[in-house]
Design a protein around this motif. Structure first.
Motif, mmCIF file in Angstrom:
data_model
loop_
_atom_site.group_PDB
_atom_site.id
_atom_site.type_symbol
_atom_site.label_atom_id
_atom_site.label_comp_id
_atom_site.label_asym_id
_atom_site.label_seq_id
_atom_site.Cartn_x
_atom_site.Cartn_y
_atom_site.Cartn_z
ATOM 1 N N GLY A 5 -14.153 3.125 11.516
ATOM 2 C CA GLY A 5 -12.874 3.842 11.395
ATOM 3 C C GLY A 5 -11.814 2.748 10.875
ATOM 4 O O GLY A 5 -11.106 2.969 10.234
ATOM 5 N N LEU A 6 -11.723 1.660 12.048
ATOM 6 C CA LEU A 6 -10.781 0.745 11.476
ATOM 7 C C LEU A 6 -11.095 -0.005 10.463
ATOM 8 O O LEU A 6 -10.004 -0.407 9.827
ATOM 9 C CB LEU A 6 -10.789 -0.045 12.914
ATOM 10 N N GLY A 7 -12.342 -0.443 10.070
ATOM 11 C CA GLY A 7 -12.455 -1.045 8.616
ATOM 12 C C GLY A 7 -12.160 -0.183 7.576
ATOM 13 O O GLY A 7 -11.364 -0.526 6.662
ATOM 14 N N LEU A 8 -12.517 1.191 7.646
ATOM 15 C CA LEU A 8 -11.984 2.318 6.801
ATOM 16 C C LEU A 8 -10.395 2.110 6.299
ATOM 17 O O LEU A 8 -9.868 2.010 5.310
ATOM 18 C CB LEU A 8 -12.394 3.508 6.961
ATOM 19 N N ALA A 9 -9.693 2.099 7.763
ATOM 20 C CA ALA A 9 -8.319 2.060 7.628
ATOM 21 C C ALA A 9 -7.471 0.919 6.712
ATOM 22 O O ALA A 9 -6.789 0.873 6.222
ATOM 23 C CB ALA A 9 -7.667 2.579 8.974
ATOM 24 N N PHE A 10 -8.253 -0.326 7.198
ATOM 25 C CA PHE A 10 -8.056 -1.508 6.631
ATOM 26 C C PHE A 10 -8.105 -1.469 5.297
ATOM 27 O O PHE A 10 -7.358 -2.080 4.400
ATOM 28 C CB PHE A 10 -8.640 -2.652 7.368
ATOM 29 N N VAL A 11 -9.362 -1.222 4.799
ATOM 30 C CA VAL A 11 -9.525 -1.174 3.249
ATOM 31 C C VAL A 11 -8.878 -0.235 2.717
ATOM 32 O O VAL A 11 -8.166 -0.341 1.446
ATOM 33 C CB VAL A 11 -11.006 -0.927 3.200
ATOM 34 N N SER A 12 -8.523 1.040 3.179
ATOM 35 C CA SER A 12 -7.611 2.277 2.576
ATOM 36 C C SER A 12 -6.281 1.481 2.417
ATOM 37 O O SER A 12 -5.613 1.568 1.388
ATOM 38 C CB SER A 12 -7.455 3.164 3.424
ATOM 39 N N SER A 13 -5.660 0.753 3.514
ATOM 40 C CA SER A 13 -4.311 0.108 3.282
ATOM 41 C C SER A 13 -4.187 -0.941 2.202
ATOM 42 O O SER A 13 -2.987 -0.836 1.553
ATOM 43 C CB SER A 13 -3.740 -0.393 4.586
ATOM 44 N N TRP A 14 -5.258 -1.594 2.093
ATOM 45 C CA TRP A 14 -5.263 -2.591 0.807
ATOM 46 C C TRP A 14 -5.218 -1.811 -0.444
ATOM 47 O O TRP A 14 -4.859 -2.342 -1.260
ATOM 48 C CB TRP A 14 -6.146 -3.506 1.032
ATOM 49 N N CYS A 15 -5.888 -0.892 -0.687
ATOM 50 C CA CYS A 15 -6.144 -0.106 -1.787
ATOM 51 C C CYS A 15 -4.635 0.690 -2.257
ATOM 52 O O CYS A 15 -4.223 0.499 -3.274
ATOM 53 C CB CYS A 15 -7.241 1.073 -1.656
ATOM 54 N N PHE A 16 -4.205 1.226 -1.148
ATOM 55 C CA PHE A 16 -2.720 1.681 -1.150
ATOM 56 C C PHE A 16 -1.783 0.644 -1.706
ATOM 57 O O PHE A 16 -0.754 1.119 -2.300
ATOM 58 C CB PHE A 16 -2.188 2.518 0.184
ATOM 59 N N ALA A 17 -2.115 -0.618 -1.254
ATOM 60 C CA ALA A 17 -1.015 -1.792 -1.463
ATOM 61 C C ALA A 17 -0.836 -1.914 -3.058
ATOM 62 O O ALA A 17 0.248 -2.332 -3.402
ATOM 63 C CB ALA A 17 -1.532 -2.858 -0.900
ATOM 64 N N PHE A 18 -1.900 -1.548 -3.987
ATOM 65 C CA PHE A 18 -1.843 -1.408 -5.401
ATOM 66 C C PHE A 18 -0.853 -0.541 -5.965
ATOM 67 O O PHE A 18 -0.509 -0.748 -7.069
ATOM 68 C CB PHE A 18 -2.897 -1.630 -5.993
ATOM 69 N N SER A 19 -0.502 0.475 -5.296
ATOM 70 C CA SER A 19 0.354 1.563 -6.002
ATOM 71 C C SER A 19 1.678 1.304 -6.484
ATOM 72 O O SER A 19 2.044 1.384 -7.823
ATOM 73 C CB SER A 19 0.417 2.733 -4.884
ATOM 74 N N GLY A 20 2.527 0.311 -5.554
ATOM 75 C CA GLY A 20 3.855 0.000 -5.992
ATOM 76 C C GLY A 20 3.634 -0.872 -7.247
ATOM 77 O O GLY A 20 4.239 -0.988 -8.168
ATOM 78 N N PRO A 21 2.989 -2.152 -6.968
ATOM 79 C CA PRO A 21 2.815 -3.099 -8.055
ATOM 80 C C PRO A 21 2.414 -2.546 -9.383
ATOM 81 O O PRO A 21 2.769 -2.921 -10.539
ATOM 82 C CB PRO A 21 1.970 -3.996 -7.656
ATOM 83 N N MET A 22 1.220 -1.729 -9.389
ATOM 84 C CA MET A 22 0.775 -0.939 -10.617
ATOM 85 C C MET A 22 1.946 0.038 -11.151
ATOM 86 O O MET A 22 2.057 0.068 -12.427
ATOM 87 C CB MET A 22 -0.370 -0.386 -10.275
ATOM 88 N N ALA A 23 2.489 0.726 -10.227
ATOM 89 C CA ALA A 23 3.802 1.556 -10.796
ATOM 90 C C ALA A 23 4.702 0.754 -11.731
ATOM 91 O O ALA A 23 5.213 1.424 -12.644
ATOM 92 C CB ALA A 23 4.378 2.418 -9.567
ATOM 93 N N LYS A 24 4.939 -0.570 -11.178
ATOM 94 C CA LYS A 24 5.742 -1.196 -11.760
ATOM 95 C C LYS A 24 5.570 -1.406 -13.284
ATOM 96 O O LYS A 24 6.468 -1.478 -14.139
ATOM 97 C CB LYS A 24 5.837 -2.434 -11.120
ATOM 98 N N TYR A 25 4.289 -1.504 -13.539
ATOM 99 C CA TYR A 25 4.095 -1.535 -15.144
ATOM 100 C C TYR A 25 4.398 -0.569 -15.841
ATOM 101 O O TYR A 25 4.788 -0.449 -17.005
ATOM 102 C CB TYR A 25 2.536 -1.916 -15.216
#
Length: 321
Positions: A5-25
């Motif tokens: 679960g900790l590993g899934l949460a960690f990867v999920s947080s990094w996937c979410f991290a792309f939302s802001g930068p990609m939205a900037k485009y």
């Protein structure tokens, strides 16, 4: 299961991290923030519904008794978080609004302790507080403290909706398929946001452009959009929901705070936003708080109201079931 679960949460947080930068485009290409949010939710929702309709149609069945839950999930846990945050940043500095939204770990811990009457290990409380302090340093919350009362309220409401996302992911039973919940949640959020996003006015020609935010790398807008939908939304939500199911709402919310750190790193790599000393120091604090909070699943303290012979649940949040 705890480490998975900790590993899934960690990867999920990094996937979410792309939302802001990609939205900037998308925003650089001419879309308004609310339009970028709508295209994200609509694209991800329709994609998941179409895929599930072919490979796992049973996941899309909603028990009649669960209709209010699905509706609340779409409005609060998906549309509410996104919309309130984007409105808040029109009245507050972005850093302050972001910090208010990521008050969610503290809100979750408070809800679990005082509403659900479940005692968590001390690490959950300490970890949540340390993570929030770290976030405050990351966003340099002491800058631009001209707080607008309505903006402050909207930011806190965004945090409450974010807390609701983690609590709701932790609370549904076996009669709800997580994939179906995510698919209908995103689709419902897109429907709710139609009057605000006005998709008929979206400059769709912008998706054929190639742009570069100030100081950033040049990318095709369509490529940025597809990455935001597939990685930063579909995969991020699927991993996030399953992580909370294996951990708890309190721990999952705290680990998700790593999204701020991931977002800073991605922004540095793609759109030229640099990491300063405060971001590095604050990031280490957030990481420390998240790792500390995850130990709360190891040895939860039973509630005083519990029966003497009852075995404590391995998950401090799901002990109520």
């Amino acid at each position: 299961m705890r480490y998975a679960g900790l590993g899934l949460a960690f990867v999920s947080s990094w996937c979410f991290a792309f939302s802001g930068p990609m939205a900037k485009y998308l925003i650089t290409a001419g879309l308004a923030p609310i339009e970028a949010v709508w295209t994200r939710m609509a694209g991800a929702g329709l994609l998941l519904v179409a895929v599930l309709a072919v490979v796992k149609p049973r996941a899309l069945r909603i028990p009649r008794s669960r209709l209010p839950f699905f509706g609340l999930y779409a409005v609060m846990a998906v549309a509410g978080v996104q919309t309130l945050y984007f409105v808040a940043i029109t009245r507050l500095p972005v850093g302050i609004a972001l910090l208010l939204e990521f008050m969610a770990p503290v809100m979750v811990v408070a809800w679990v302790r005082f509403v659900r009457k479940v005692r968590l290990a001390r690490a959950a409380y300490i970890g949540a507080v340390v993570a929030v302090v770290g976030l405050g340093i990351v966003v340099e919350a002491w800058q631009g403290m001209r707080l607008d009362a309505l903006g402050l309220l909207l930011g806190l409401l965004a945090g409450a909706c974010c807390a609701g996302y983690f609590l709701m992911n932790d609370s549904f039973g076996d009669d709800v398929d997580p994939l179906g919940l995510i698919a209908w949640g995103m689709t419902g959020a897109a429907v709710v946001l139609i009057p605000f996003a006005r998709p008929w006015d979206i400059p769709w020609a912008a998706f054929t452009a190639t742009v570069a935010p100030d100081g950033g790398r040049t990318l095709p807008v369509l490529g940025a959009y597809l990455w935001m939908v597939l990685i930063a939304t579909v995969i991020a939500y699927i991993l996030g929901v399953n992580a909370v199911r294996r951990l708890s709402a309190a721990v999952g919310a705290t680990v998700a705070s790593l999204e701020v750190i991931g977002g800073a790193v991605v922004a540095w790599a793609l759109v030229g936003e640099t990491l300063g000393v405060f971001q590095i120091v604050g990031g280490l604090l957030v990481l420390s708080g998240a790792l500390l909070a995850q130990t709360a699943t190891a040895s939860p303290s039973p509630s005083p109201a519990a029966e003497p012979d009852a075995e404590p649940d391995a998950n401090p949040v799901t002990a109520r079931r």
